[in-house]
Design an enzyme around this catalytic site. Structure first.
Site, PDB file in Angstrom:
ATOM      1  N   CYS A   2      40.238  15.193  -7.269  1.00  0.00           N
ATOM      2  CA  CYS A   2      38.764  15.302  -7.258  1.00  0.00           C
ATOM      3  C   CYS A   2      38.130  14.446  -6.172  1.00  0.00           C
ATOM      4  CB  CYS A   2      38.190  14.889  -8.603  1.00  0.00           C
ATOM      5  SG  CYS A   2      38.810  15.915  -9.905  1.00  0.00           S
ATOM      6  N   HIS A  24      30.704  14.648  -7.285  1.00  0.00           N
ATOM      7  CA  HIS A  24      31.785  15.593  -7.604  1.00  0.00           C
ATOM      8  C   HIS A  24      31.432  16.239  -8.936  1.00  0.00           C
ATOM      9  CE1 HIS A  24      35.392  17.330  -9.049  1.00  0.00           C
ATOM     10  NE2 HIS A  24      35.643  16.352  -9.906  1.00  0.00           N
ATOM     11  N   ASN A  54      34.478  22.981 -12.598  1.00  0.00           N
ATOM     12  CA  ASN A  54      34.957  21.872 -11.767  1.00  0.00           C
ATOM     13  C   ASN A  54      35.983  22.437 -10.790  1.00  0.00           C
ATOM     14  OD1 ASN A  54      36.512  19.735 -10.778  1.00  0.00           O
ATOM     15  ND2 ASN A  54      36.356  18.528 -12.657  1.00  0.00           N
TER      16      ASN A  54
HETATM   17  N1  ACO Z   1      36.713  24.584 -27.240  1.00  0.00           N
HETATM   18  C1  ACO Z   1      36.543  24.207 -28.499  1.00  0.00           C
HETATM   19  N2  ACO Z   1      37.048  23.050 -29.002  1.00  0.00           N
HETATM   20  C2  ACO Z   1      37.739  22.269 -28.144  1.00  0.00           C
HETATM   21  C3  ACO Z   1      37.949  22.621 -26.799  1.00  0.00           C
HETATM   22  C4  ACO Z   1      37.392  23.833 -26.347  1.00  0.00           C
HETATM   23  N3  ACO Z   1      37.542  24.255 -25.093  1.00  0.00           N
HETATM   24  N4  ACO Z   1      38.663  21.648 -26.195  1.00  0.00           N
HETATM   25  C5  ACO Z   1      38.899  20.721 -27.115  1.00  0.00           C
HETATM   26  N5  ACO Z   1      38.348  21.083 -28.300  1.00  0.00           N
HETATM   27  C6  ACO Z   1      38.360  20.375 -29.571  1.00  0.00           C
HETATM   28  C7  ACO Z   1      39.473  19.368 -29.678  1.00  0.00           C
HETATM   29  O1  ACO Z   1      40.677  19.974 -30.073  1.00  0.00           O
HETATM   30  C8  ACO Z   1      38.920  18.421 -30.716  1.00  0.00           C
HETATM   31  O2  ACO Z   1      39.120  18.984 -31.977  1.00  0.00           O
HETATM   32  P1  ACO Z   1      39.497  18.032 -33.242  1.00  0.00           P
HETATM   33  O3  ACO Z   1      38.336  17.118 -33.385  1.00  0.00           O
HETATM   34  O4  ACO Z   1      39.643  19.012 -34.347  1.00  0.00           O
HETATM   35  O5  ACO Z   1      40.754  17.340 -32.854  1.00  0.00           O
HETATM   36  C9  ACO Z   1      37.428  18.420 -30.440  1.00  0.00           C
HETATM   37  O6  ACO Z   1      37.159  19.617 -29.689  1.00  0.00           O
HETATM   38  C10 ACO Z   1      36.955  17.232 -29.652  1.00  0.00           C
HETATM   39  O7  ACO Z   1      37.828  17.052 -28.543  1.00  0.00           O
HETATM   40  P2  ACO Z   1      37.647  15.872 -27.549  1.00  0.00           P
HETATM   41  O8  ACO Z   1      38.703  15.973 -26.493  1.00  0.00           O
HETATM   42  O9  ACO Z   1      37.509  14.600 -28.296  1.00  0.00           O
HETATM   43  O10 ACO Z   1      36.230  16.275 -26.934  1.00  0.00           O
HETATM   44  P3  ACO Z   1      35.310  15.441 -26.007  1.00  0.00           P
HETATM   45  O11 ACO Z   1      34.007  15.298 -26.650  1.00  0.00           O
HETATM   46  O12 ACO Z   1      35.980  14.235 -25.476  1.00  0.00           O
HETATM   47  O13 ACO Z   1      35.115  16.444 -24.781  1.00  0.00           O
HETATM   48  C11 ACO Z   1      35.887  16.762 -22.546  1.00  0.00           C
HETATM   49  C12 ACO Z   1      36.231  16.824 -24.014  1.00  0.00           C
HETATM   50  C13 ACO Z   1      34.792  17.779 -22.250  1.00  0.00           C
HETATM   51  C14 ACO Z   1      37.113  17.111 -21.736  1.00  0.00           C
HETATM   52  C15 ACO Z   1      35.359  15.348 -22.216  1.00  0.00           C
HETATM   53  O14 ACO Z   1      36.242  14.368 -22.671  1.00  0.00           O
HETATM   54  C16 ACO Z   1      35.139  15.174 -20.756  1.00  0.00           C
HETATM   55  O15 ACO Z   1      34.278  15.799 -20.166  1.00  0.00           O
HETATM   56  N6  ACO Z   1      35.890  14.289 -20.092  1.00  0.00           N
HETATM   57  C17 ACO Z   1      35.803  14.126 -18.673  1.00  0.00           C
HETATM   58  C18 ACO Z   1      36.635  15.183 -18.104  1.00  0.00           C
HETATM   59  C19 ACO Z   1      36.348  15.400 -16.684  1.00  0.00           C
HETATM   60  O16 ACO Z   1      35.272  15.221 -16.204  1.00  0.00           O
HETATM   61  N7  ACO Z   1      37.378  15.822 -16.016  1.00  0.00           N
HETATM   62  C20 ACO Z   1      37.315  16.184 -14.710  1.00  0.00           C
HETATM   63  C21 ACO Z   1      37.344  15.016 -13.775  1.00  0.00           C
HETATM   64  S1  ACO Z   1      38.788  14.803 -13.058  1.00  0.00           S
HETATM   65  C22 ACO Z   1      39.167  16.151 -12.164  1.00  0.00           C
HETATM   66  O17 ACO Z   1      38.273  16.874 -11.757  1.00  0.00           O
HETATM   67  C23 ACO Z   1      40.615  16.440 -11.864  1.00  0.00           C
END
Ligand code: ACO
Length: 335
Positions: free
Chosen positions: A114, A262, A292
């Site tokens: 990224c 980004h 992304n």
């Molecule tokens: N649809 C529905 N439910 C989902 C999905 C989905 N696509 N993905 C995960 N879940 C579920 C999980 O299984 C979990 O269920 P559970 O509570 O029964 O176990 C629940 O949703 C919550 O999951 P979390 O991972 O805790 O969700 P969170 O609120 O942390 O959101 C996310 C996840 C969106 C990935 C967040 O952590 C985030 O945005 N992190 C930053 C990621 C990022 O920006 N990455 C890119 C930068 S790096 C790069 O570009 C290489």
């Protein structure tokens, strides 16, 4: 000593729009979850066999070259940032040199995910500042869709990423107050595996092991992301590295005319915007439409912002990135 400035920009995304609704037919997810957590409404996926990371990069590059008003043979060097190259080796840079039919200039591949475009710009800027090169083609391009797990197992990652490419021509600038003022790069390898794709790396498992195991449940070919750790680190590092750049140039947050973060996650961008007290006019986001696109996200957003006249001559433009490595960085420039 010279300065460098962006003299041409271009981007390309595949026509194929994939909505959250489309993804919900492949896995247990839904539009509300994806929009609430990431802000993403849709993304683009290539049609298999039509576009590759290199092909998309070349399409973006052709637009940037034309807009810079130069000939392809005026390009002195190529820097290509991607985490999804066509081949494990050679890198995509030489493929661009071949496909654009450019004379035998150097081609460098950047593996900073990224942060790749910010790292690539920083490298190109140094070559131009030193006087070594005059025009450098910088590309960020990603084909994510061919490497994601579109089952429920992979939903935490696969809904976030999209395909596309952006390109910039960096050109020698004689005016020291114009163009790229400074770039700032960082990394923290203790978190290397927290956002990673482990295969087909040869460090821990040899190819012979992978072939012998032939395990259909082997997830090491899919990206792994510790989403919450990434989120927590991203908001801190984005802020730090933007402030570092501003301070270096004796500037303040209020001097920012356009921040292009980004496009990791709309919530991360909004957090930074709120923290810095920036208005909607001062930040450009398009993750809603493209997801992304990793190394391509900044050049795509920068090009779109410029095309929409959101960036004018004399503006202070800030690019900032955070991602796998962890790596992060910023670019401070006067347009
Ligand atoms: N649809 C529905 N439910 C989902 C999905 C989905 N696509 N993905 C995960 N879940 C579920 C999980 O299984 C979990 O269920 P559970 O509570 O029964 O176990 C629940 O949703 C919550 O999951 P979390 O991972 O805790 O969700 P969170 O609120 O942390 O959101 C996310 C996840 C969106 C990935 C967040 O952590 C985030 O945005 N992190 C930053 C990621 C990022 O920006 N990455 C890119 C930068 S790096 C790069 O570009 C290489």
């Amino acid at each position: 000593m010279y300065n460098s400035r962006i003299s041409g920009l271009g981007f390309y995304v595949p026509d194929n729009v994939v909505t959250n609704e489309d993804l919900s037919k492949l896995m247990d997810t839904n539009d509300a979850w994806i929009q609430e957590r990431t802000g993403i409404k849709e993304r683009r996926h290539v049609v298999k066999g039509k576009d590759t990371t290199t092909i998309m990069g070349v399409k973006a590059a052709k637009i940037a070259i034309e807009r810079a008003g130069i000939d392809k043979d005026d390009i002195d060097f190529i820097v290509f940032a991607t985490l999804s190259p066509d081949y494990y080796f050679p890198g995509a840079g030489v493929l661009v040199q071949r496909d654009l039919d450019i004379k035998t200039v150097g081609a460098l591949d950047v593996r900073n995910q990224c942060s790749g475009f910010v790292y690539a710009i920083s490298i190109a800027d140094q070559y131009i500042k030193s006087g070594m090169y005059k025009n450098i083609l910088v590309i960020g391009s990603e084909l994510h869709s061919g490497g994601l797990d579109f089952t429920t197992r992979g939903r935490g990652v696969s809904v976030i990423f999209g395909d596309g490419a952006g390109a910039a021509i960096l050109t020698r600038e004689e005016d020291p107050k114009k163009g790229i003022l400074s770039t700032h790069l960082h990394s923290e390898g203790q978190y290397a595996e927290e956002l990673s794709l482990l295969a087909p790396g040869i460090g821990h498992r040899w190819v012979s092991d992978i072939l012998k195991d032939n395990d259909p449940d082997d997830v090491s070919y899919y990206p792994y992301m510790n989403g919450q750790l990434v989120f927590k680190n991203a908001v801190v590092r984005f802020s730090e590295v933007i402030m570092e750049g501003l301070k270096k140039n004796k500037l303040d947050v209020k001097d920012i005319d356009m921040l292009i973060p980004h496009q990791a996650n709309l919530r991360i961008s909004q957090f930074i915007q709120r923290k810095f007290g920036l208005s909607d006019d001062q930040v450009y986001n398009n993750i809603m439409n493209y997801g992304n696109t990793t190394a391509a996200s900044i050049p795509i957003a920068l090009t779109e912002a410029w095309e929409k006249d959101r960036i004018k001559e004399g503006d202070l433009v800030v690019l900032a990135a955070f991602g796998s490595g962890f790596t992060w960085g910023s670019v401070i420039m006067r347009w």
